[in-house]
Design a protein around this motif. Structure first.
Motif, PDB file in Angstrom:
ATOM      1  N   UNK A  95       2.247 -19.900   3.215  1.00 18.56           N
ATOM      2  CA  UNK A  95       0.925 -19.264   3.050  1.00 18.56           C
ATOM      3  C   UNK A  95       1.059 -17.760   2.848  1.00 18.56           C
ATOM      4  N   UNK A  96       1.970 -17.122   3.563  1.00 18.00           N
ATOM      5  CA  UNK A  96       2.180 -15.672   3.382  1.00 18.00           C
ATOM      6  C   UNK A  96       2.623 -15.340   1.954  1.00 18.00           C
ATOM      7  N   UNK A  97       3.577 -16.121   1.453  1.00 19.30           N
ATOM      8  CA  UNK A  97       4.051 -15.903   0.077  1.00 19.30           C
ATOM      9  C   UNK A  97       2.951 -16.211  -0.934  1.00 19.30           C
ATOM     10  N   UNK A  98       2.146 -17.233  -0.641  1.00 23.93           N
ATOM     11  CA  UNK A  98       1.030 -17.564  -1.539  1.00 23.93           C
ATOM     12  C   UNK A  98       0.016 -16.424  -1.566  1.00 23.93           C
ATOM     13  N   UNK A  99      -0.309 -15.866  -0.382  1.00 22.83           N
ATOM     14  CA  UNK A  99      -1.252 -14.747  -0.321  1.00 22.83           C
ATOM     15  C   UNK A  99      -0.698 -13.531  -1.074  1.00 22.83           C
ATOM     16  N   UNK A 100       0.595 -13.268  -0.912  1.00 25.88           N
ATOM     17  CA  UNK A 100       1.243 -12.153  -1.617  1.00 25.88           C
ATOM     18  C   UNK A 100       1.172 -12.388  -3.129  1.00 25.88           C
ATOM     19  N   UNK A 101       1.433 -13.637  -3.549  1.00 27.02           N
ATOM     20  CA  UNK A 101       1.357 -13.995  -4.967  1.00 27.02           C
ATOM     21  C   UNK A 101      -0.046 -13.738  -5.511  1.00 27.02           C
ATOM     22  N   UNK A 102      -1.079 -14.222  -4.836  1.00 30.88           N
ATOM     23  CA  UNK A 102      -2.458 -14.065  -5.313  1.00 30.88           C
ATOM     24  C   UNK A 102      -2.895 -12.597  -5.328  1.00 30.88           C
ATOM     25  N   UNK A 103      -2.493 -11.838  -4.306  1.00 32.94           N
ATOM     26  CA  UNK A 103      -2.843 -10.420  -4.240  1.00 32.94           C
ATOM     27  C   UNK A 103      -2.200  -9.653  -5.399  1.00 32.94           C
ATOM     28  N   UNK A 104      -0.919  -9.897  -5.628  1.00 27.47           N
ATOM     29  CA  UNK A 104      -0.199  -9.216  -6.707  1.00 27.47           C
ATOM     30  C   UNK A 104      -0.731  -9.646  -8.073  1.00 27.47           C
ATOM     31  N   UNK A 105      -1.038 -10.936  -8.200  1.00 24.17           N
ATOM     32  CA  UNK A 105      -1.576 -11.440  -9.463  1.00 24.17           C
ATOM     33  C   UNK A 105      -2.917 -10.780  -9.775  1.00 24.17           C
ATOM     34  N   UNK A 106      -3.746 -10.589  -8.783  1.00 24.76           N
ATOM     35  CA  UNK A 106      -5.033  -9.924  -8.970  1.00 24.76           C
ATOM     36  C   UNK A 106      -4.835  -8.470  -9.402  1.00 24.76           C
ATOM     37  N   UNK A 107      -3.889  -7.769  -8.794  1.00 24.19           N
ATOM     38  CA  UNK A 107      -3.601  -6.376  -9.167  1.00 24.19           C
ATOM     39  C   UNK A 107      -3.098  -6.292 -10.601  1.00 24.19           C
ATOM     40  N   UNK A 108      -2.225  -7.212 -10.983  1.00 22.52           N
ATOM     41  CA  UNK A 108      -1.708  -7.236 -12.357  1.00 22.52           C
ATOM     42  C   UNK A 108      -2.844  -7.472 -13.339  1.00 22.52           C
ATOM     43  N   UNK A 109      -3.718  -8.406 -13.020  1.00 24.35           N
ATOM     44  CA  UNK A 109      -4.851  -8.718 -13.896  1.00 24.35           C
ATOM     45  C   UNK A 109      -5.749  -7.487 -14.080  1.00 24.35           C
ATOM     46  N   UNK A 110      -6.046  -6.773 -12.991  1.00 25.90           N
ATOM     47  CA  UNK A 110      -6.891  -5.577 -13.088  1.00 25.90           C
ATOM     48  C   UNK A 110      -6.231  -4.479 -13.921  1.00 25.90           C
ATOM     49  N   UNK A 111      -4.950  -4.246 -13.671  1.00 27.30           N
ATOM     50  CA  UNK A 111      -4.240  -3.194 -14.412  1.00 27.30           C
ATOM     51  C   UNK A 111      -4.135  -3.534 -15.901  1.00 27.30           C
ATOM     52  N   UNK A 112      -3.857  -4.787 -16.204  1.00 25.11           N
ATOM     53  CA  UNK A 112      -3.776  -5.204 -17.611  1.00 25.11           C
ATOM     54  C   UNK A 112      -5.134  -5.123 -18.299  1.00 25.11           C
TER      55      UNK A 112
END
Length: 174
Positions: free
Chosen positions: A43-60
């Motif tokens: 779950x920790x790795x999944x949360x990290x994945x989703x958080x980072x994915x959201x940041x990448x999406x916003x920056x892109x």
């Protein structure tokens, strides 16, 4: 720091975030593939994945919006694209004008070379060549041909194509 360098640094951070995102996703799969997997770690790795994915999406999205504004020529802060495009078009117009002027100059030179000799140049040729090939009268009444010179008369004019070395006077008929 300049704007292009800042844009490159933002793209570099996006790339690092994508790597982090992929690493987090890989850790989730590693944790789930274990015989005794820790649900908490997954779950920790999944949360990290989703958080980072959201940041990448916003920056892109920000980068794509910037590129959309620049490519459509809309005025916005920090862009020199419109000015650069105007300058480039001006250079193209200048080069076209230069090539057209050069073409017109070539046509003019060709036309001037092909024109028949003017009255002044014909008179100059007649004056310079008055002793060449004319007959004179010697005492005793016999006409005598004047000797012809092997050297062509000076001040001839411009030779056109096909007249060089043929022995014809410039401006004469071929």
């Amino acid at each position: 720091m300049t704007a292009p360098m800042e844009r490159i640094q933002v793209l570099d951070s996006i790339e690092k975030d994508i790597i982090t995102c992929l690493h987090s996703a890989g850790q989730v799969f590693v944790e789930l593939s274990k015989e005794k997997s820790s649900l908490k770690q997954a779950e920790n790795h999944t949360q990290m994945f989703l958080k980072t994915l959201s940041a990448v999406e916003n920056k892109l999205t920000d980068q794509i919006n910037y590129l959309t504004q620049v490519s459509t020529g809309q005025p916005h802060e920090g862009s020199g694209y419109a000015s650069q495009k105007v300058l480039q078009m001006a250079w193209h117009r200048l080069e076209h004008a230069r090539s057209r002027v050069n073409e017109l100059d070539r046509i003019k030179v060709k036309h001037v070379q092909g024109r028949p000799a003017t009255a002044a140049s014909v008179l100059a040729q007649r004056t310079a060549g008055s002793t060449i090939g004319q007959s004179t009268t010697v005492p005793g009444g016999q006409p005598q041909q004047a000797p012809t010179s092997a050297v062509p008369p000076q001040g001839g004019g411009v030779q056109g194509p096909g007249t060089g070395g043929s022995g014809q006077q410039p401006g004469g008929n071929n």
